[in-house]
Scaffold this motif. Structure first.
Motif, mmCIF file in Angstrom:
data_model
loop_
_atom_site.group_PDB
_atom_site.id
_atom_site.type_symbol
_atom_site.label_atom_id
_atom_site.label_comp_id
_atom_site.label_asym_id
_atom_site.label_seq_id
_atom_site.Cartn_x
_atom_site.Cartn_y
_atom_site.Cartn_z
ATOM 1 N N ARG A 47 0.858 -1.186 0.000
ATOM 2 C CA ARG A 47 0.000 0.000 0.000
ATOM 3 C C ARG A 47 0.891 1.232 0.000
ATOM 4 N N GLY A 65 1.318 5.190 0.747
ATOM 5 C CA GLY A 65 0.760 6.245 1.574
ATOM 6 C C GLY A 65 1.532 7.542 1.388
ATOM 7 N N ALA A 89 -3.473 6.707 3.072
ATOM 8 C CA ALA A 89 -3.315 5.893 1.869
ATOM 9 C C ALA A 89 -3.697 6.643 0.605
ATOM 10 N N GLU A 114 -5.203 6.726 -3.156
ATOM 11 C CA GLU A 114 -6.297 6.038 -3.843
ATOM 12 C C GLU A 114 -5.990 5.950 -5.331
ATOM 13 N N ILE A 157 -0.716 -5.160 5.889
ATOM 14 C CA ILE A 157 -0.276 -4.146 4.944
ATOM 15 C C ILE A 157 1.227 -3.881 5.085
ATOM 16 N N MET A 193 3.652 -0.985 4.020
ATOM 17 C CA MET A 193 3.533 0.415 3.611
ATOM 18 C C MET A 193 4.807 0.940 2.946
#
Length: 154
Positions: A17, A19, A49, A51, A96, A98
């Protein structure tokens, strides 16, 4: 409440993910805006996060708006941060890994306030942060921002 776990290459177990976080200085560039998270009580830079379909700068500005009510302009990329030995576990079972893009941003409009994600806010010096329960590596992101022009990869 999310939980951060550490172990050798534990990040492999998570979904990737991306961010963003924003470092927003006071006028004297001596203190930085921090928010206190509603989920764990720790202090952090505003962010969250990214999108699908938005640029990194748009994601940063949106997250700052959602968490603080401030409209910002992203000025520069401070660094790219990842830790292969870290895994974030969420209450819903999501795991997750990151990768965070940390930016310096400046306020262009809005009024500083709270959101459903924050319980407090304020401007703090690096010395004051030493005594505060900080979220993750946010303190090192602030230190990197204070150093100026170099891009950091961690």
């Amino acid at each position: 409440m999310s939980q951060v776990l550490f172990g050798p290459r534990l990040g492999k177990e998570g979904q990737l993910r991306i961010g963003c976080s924003a470092t927003i200085f006071d006028k004297a560039r001596e203190k930085v805006l921090l928010t206190q998270r509603a989920d764990n009580g720790r202090w952090c830079l505003p962010g969250g996060a990214m999108e699908a379909g938005e640029s990194a700068a748009e994601a940063c500005a949106r997250e700052v708006w959602e968490e603080t009510g401030l409209e910002v302009r992203v000025k520069r990329l401070i660094g790219v941060y990842s830790n292969p030995d870290q895994l974030v576990m969420y209450p819903n079972g999501d795991k997750i890994f990151m990768v965070v893009l940390s930016f310096e941003a400046e306020i262009i409009a809005g009024e500083l306030g709270l959101s459903h994600e924050t319980t407090a806010f304020g401007y703090f010096s690096p010395q004051e942060m030493e005594k505060m329960p900080m979220h993750g590596e946010h303190k090192s992101r602030v230190q990197d921002a204070l150093l100026g022009g170099e891009l950091f990869m961690k």
